[in-house]
Design a protein around this motif. Structure first.
Motif, PDB file in Angstrom:
ATOM      1  N   THR A 145       0.845  -1.203   0.000  1.00  7.63           N
ATOM      2  CA  THR A 145       0.000   0.000   0.000  1.00  7.63           C
ATOM      3  C   THR A 145       0.881   1.254   0.000  1.00  7.63           C
ATOM      4  O   THR A 145       2.071   1.198   0.307  1.00  7.63           O
ATOM      5  N   TRP A 146       0.270   2.359  -0.302  1.00  3.94           N
ATOM      6  CA  TRP A 146       0.979   3.624  -0.359  1.00  3.94           C
ATOM      7  C   TRP A 146       1.516   3.988   1.030  1.00  3.94           C
ATOM      8  O   TRP A 146       0.792   3.898   2.017  1.00  3.94           O
ATOM      9  N   ASP A 147       2.785   4.373   1.099  1.00  2.96           N
ATOM     10  CA  ASP A 147       3.396   4.760   2.372  1.00  2.96           C
ATOM     11  C   ASP A 147       3.309   6.285   2.515  1.00  2.96           C
ATOM     12  O   ASP A 147       4.187   7.031   2.075  1.00  2.96           O
ATOM     13  N   GLY A 148       2.237   6.731   3.151  1.00  4.12           N
ATOM     14  CA  GLY A 148       1.944   8.165   3.249  1.00  4.12           C
ATOM     15  C   GLY A 148       3.001   8.927   4.041  1.00  4.12           C
ATOM     16  O   GLY A 148       3.399  10.026   3.657  1.00  4.12           O
ATOM     17  N   GLU A 149       3.456   8.313   5.137  1.00  5.31           N
ATOM     18  CA  GLU A 149       4.422   8.975   6.016  1.00  5.31           C
ATOM     19  C   GLU A 149       5.711   9.333   5.277  1.00  5.31           C
ATOM     20  O   GLU A 149       6.153  10.468   5.231  1.00  5.31           O
ATOM     21  N   LYS A 150       6.292   8.277   4.701  1.00  7.03           N
ATOM     22  CA  LYS A 150       7.577   8.450   4.024  1.00  7.03           C
ATOM     23  C   LYS A 150       7.440   9.392   2.819  1.00  7.03           C
ATOM     24  O   LYS A 150       8.270  10.268   2.598  1.00  7.03           O
ATOM     25  N   THR A 151       6.351   9.205   2.071  1.00  9.57           N
ATOM     26  CA  THR A 151       6.127  10.060   0.898  1.00  9.57           C
ATOM     27  C   THR A 151       6.055  11.525   1.307  1.00  9.57           C
ATOM     28  O   THR A 151       6.703  12.388   0.707  1.00  9.57           O
ATOM     29  N   ARG A 152       5.270  11.781   2.337  1.00 10.38           N
ATOM     30  CA  ARG A 152       5.084  13.178   2.776  1.00 10.38           C
ATOM     31  C   ARG A 152       6.413  13.816   3.147  1.00 10.38           C
ATOM     32  O   ARG A 152       6.732  14.928   2.740  1.00 10.38           O
ATOM     33  N   GLN A 153       7.190  13.056   3.928  1.00 11.62           N
ATOM     34  CA  GLN A 153       8.492  13.589   4.372  1.00 11.62           C
ATOM     35  C   GLN A 153       9.388  13.942   3.190  1.00 11.62           C
ATOM     36  O   GLN A 153       9.879  15.058   3.070  1.00 11.62           O
ATOM     37  N   VAL A 154       9.579  12.946   2.316  1.00 12.44           N
ATOM     38  CA  VAL A 154      10.526  13.138   1.213  1.00 12.44           C
ATOM     39  C   VAL A 154       9.992  14.157   0.202  1.00 12.44           C
ATOM     40  O   VAL A 154      10.709  15.061  -0.231  1.00 12.44           O
ATOM     41  N   LEU A 155       8.724  14.013  -0.135  1.00  8.89           N
ATOM     42  CA  LEU A 155       8.152  14.863  -1.190  1.00  8.89           C
ATOM     43  C   LEU A 155       8.058  16.323  -0.751  1.00  8.89           C
ATOM     44  O   LEU A 155       8.381  17.232  -1.520  1.00  8.89           O
ATOM     45  N   SER A 156       7.646  16.565   0.493  1.00 12.22           N
ATOM     46  CA  SER A 156       7.518  17.976   0.870  1.00 12.22           C
ATOM     47  C   SER A 156       8.890  18.629   0.956  1.00 12.22           C
ATOM     48  O   SER A 156       9.046  19.795   0.592  1.00 12.22           O
ATOM     49  N   ARG A 157       9.890  17.863   1.410  1.00 14.53           N
ATOM     50  CA  ARG A 157      11.247  18.419   1.449  1.00 14.53           C
ATOM     51  C   ARG A 157      11.708  18.745   0.016  1.00 14.53           C
ATOM     52  O   ARG A 157      12.252  19.798  -0.255  1.00 14.53           O
ATOM     53  N   ARG A 158      11.429  17.827  -0.874  1.00 18.59           N
ATOM     54  CA  ARG A 158      11.869  17.981  -2.276  1.00 18.59           C
ATOM     55  C   ARG A 158      11.210  19.195  -2.943  1.00 18.59           C
ATOM     56  O   ARG A 158      11.820  19.885  -3.755  1.00 18.59           O
ATOM     57  N   LEU A 159       9.950  19.422  -2.591  1.00 16.67           N
ATOM     58  CA  LEU A 159       9.224  20.509  -3.267  1.00 16.67           C
ATOM     59  C   LEU A 159       9.494  21.874  -2.656  1.00 16.67           C
ATOM     60  O   LEU A 159       9.209  22.906  -3.270  1.00 16.67           O
ATOM     61  N   LYS A 160      10.033  21.859  -1.454  1.00 14.92           N
ATOM     62  CA  LYS A 160      10.218  23.111  -0.724  1.00 14.92           C
ATOM     63  C   LYS A 160      11.000  24.155  -1.524  1.00 14.92           C
ATOM     64  O   LYS A 160      10.535  25.275  -1.692  1.00 14.92           O
ATOM     65  N   GLY A 161      12.141  23.754  -2.040  1.00 13.11           N
ATOM     66  CA  GLY A 161      12.939  24.764  -2.730  1.00 13.11           C
ATOM     67  C   GLY A 161      12.641  24.836  -4.209  1.00 13.11           C
ATOM     68  O   GLY A 161      13.442  25.368  -4.982  1.00 13.11           O
ATOM     69  N   CYS A 162      11.515  24.285  -4.611  1.00 14.57           N
ATOM     70  CA  CYS A 162      11.290  24.119  -6.039  1.00 14.57           C
ATOM     71  C   CYS A 162      10.069  24.928  -6.471  1.00 14.57           C
ATOM     72  O   CYS A 162       8.960  24.666  -6.017  1.00 14.57           O
TER      73      CYS A 162
END
Ligand code: ASP
Length: 440
Positions: A145-162
């Motif tokens: 199943t989709w791992d919401g926790e890990k996705t949120r952490q990595v994705l929001s960090r990645r999008l922050k400076g973008c």
């Protein structure tokens, strides 16, 4: 203000559609993060790139000749690239895909390449950064199943400076890096996940219709559009068969209270439909929408004094559970209980279920009826309006539809009606007429 914009396959089917998409994105600088699907059908009999990829991979997996099929896919992208006048080559990408097909990298990997490649093309065309979904969207290796926790952490960090990015829809990766997709239509889910992680104000979902319609246009001529619908209403309608948005796309944005705006790429000035958490805005009509499905069986169990027998409902349902059959709906009376199931799942196991009910509760009678349809009439407006069920009854009686069952959910958000399959369309028309066409 910032927005995530997701474009479906028909919005990106060819270069002309790509140009419309770019125009939409450039018209509003808040449209910062873009989630594309794979190219869809250009005309009715065309094949979606995702389906081409599945077919091509199946050939490769069976050890067949798949190169021609892969070439046809490459040509679809080349046509888009040429049509846009881009100096982009997907040669290397296709070499890698070819190698991985030969290595049998998996059907999910194969299907995901549709979005992946479209993302590369769209990012190049827009001049946006490309972020591979495999690096930011994760699935758990326990149950897939989709791992919401890990996705949120990595994705929001990645999008922050973008400031701007294109993130392809439909797939992500498992802990070892293996590609995994959501179920079909899953780019809607990616859009919702990106919207949640970026904390945007709106999730715009661009497709080829101007929002949700009150009823199925194959049954009602030119049905009116739903302007605002709540997540809960939508859930009720999509469960009953209304499709525009993937059902699971609601959850990530719903958690953050981010509204979804369904828009039409081919008519970008239309307001579309707003899907919101809650709204004080009265709906135009008492009902928000009507949806339904055919192909149900009802199993009615009757037993004197049933209502005082502890565990009666559970024991009846366990006869279905033992045969692996899920039930769709369960209205009950004082001494009767009816279970609605999908006919095609039930038919082969009918006698086993009946025997199980006899064993479990010793009923007076069991009656089975087949070829039934269920219709859901959904609307937040029903709560504050008296007589909705009565109006449905009389509208159906006027149209000579025999109502087999009517059940109002305790939330007063929906009324479920059971009719014969053959009366399905007539019933929907009658309900639409009374609540929408002749609404006062
Ligand atoms: N391309 C995938 C499909 O056809 C996913 C999507 O379009 O959302 O199902």
């Amino acid at each position: 203000m910032s927005k995530v914009v997701k474009f479906g396959g028909s919005s990106l089917a060819d270069a002309k559609q790509f140009m419309k998409v770019a125009e939409i994105i450039r018209a509003d600088e808040n449209r910062r993060y873009v989630v594309p699907s794979a190219p869809g059908k250009r005309f009715a009999k065309d094949t979606k790139v995702t389906d081409m990829l599945y077919a091509c991979y199946d050939l490769a997996e069976q050890g067949g000749e798949y190169k021609e099929a892969l070439k046809a896919i490459k040509e679809r992208y080349q046509e888009i690239i040429d049509g846009l006048g881009l100096k982009l080559s997907l040669k290397e990408e296709f070499e890698v895909i070819d190698e991985n097909f030969a290595k049998k990298a998996g059907r999910d990997y194969a299907a995901s390449r549709g979005e992946y490649l479209n993302g590369i093309v769209l990012a190049a065309y827009l001049g946006f950064e490309f972020i591979d979904a495999a690096d930011v969207i994760f699935f758990s290796d326990k149950d897939g199943t989709w791992d919401g926790e890990k996705t949120r952490q990595v994705l929001s960090r990645r999008l922050k400076g973008c400031k701007n990015a294109v993130i392809p829809g439909f797939y992500g990766s498992l802990p070892g890096g293996k590609i995994k997709t959501f179920s079909r239509g899953g780019s809607d889910i990616t859009g919702s996940i990106v919207a949640q992680a970026a904390g945007v104000d709106v999730y715009e979902n661009w497709t080829d219709v101007s929002g949700f319609l009150i009823a199925d246009p194959r049954i009602i001529d030119n049905p009116r559009k739903i302007e605002v619908i709540t997540y809960r209403e939508l859930r009720e309608l999509s469960y009953m068969g209304a499709t525009v948005l993937h059902e699971d796309a609601i959850f990530p944005v719903r958690q953050e209270g981010i509204p979804i705006n369904i828009r039409n790429t081919n008519a970008p000035d239309d307001e579309g439909t707003w899907i919101v958490g809650s709204t004080g805005q009265k709906s135009k009509y008492v009902i928000t929408g009507i949806a339904g499905k055919k192909g149900f069986c009802s199993v009615s169990v009757e037993k004197d004094m049933m209502n005082s027998e502890i565990g009666f409902g559970r024991k009846v349902l366990s006869a279905f559970e033992e045969q692996g059959i899920s039930f769709e709906h369960m209205p009950s009376g004082i001494d009767t209980l009816t279970v609605f199931v999908h006919q095609d799942e039930f038919i082969d196991k009918e006698q086993k279920v009946v025997a199980g009910i006899h064993r479990n509760v010793r009923p007076d009678t069991i009656e089975i009826e087949s070829d039934l349809a269920l219709i859901a009439v959904v609307g937040r407006g029903m709560k504050s309006t008296r007589g909705t069920a009565g109006r449905i009854f009389s509208a159906l009686a006027h149209s000579n539809v025999n109502v087999k069952m009517i059940d109002q959910g305790s939330s007063e958000l929906n009324i479920i009606i059971g009719v014969d399959n053959k009366d399905f369309e007539t019933a929907i028309r009658a309900i639409y007429d009374i609540f929408v066409l002749t609404a006062i």
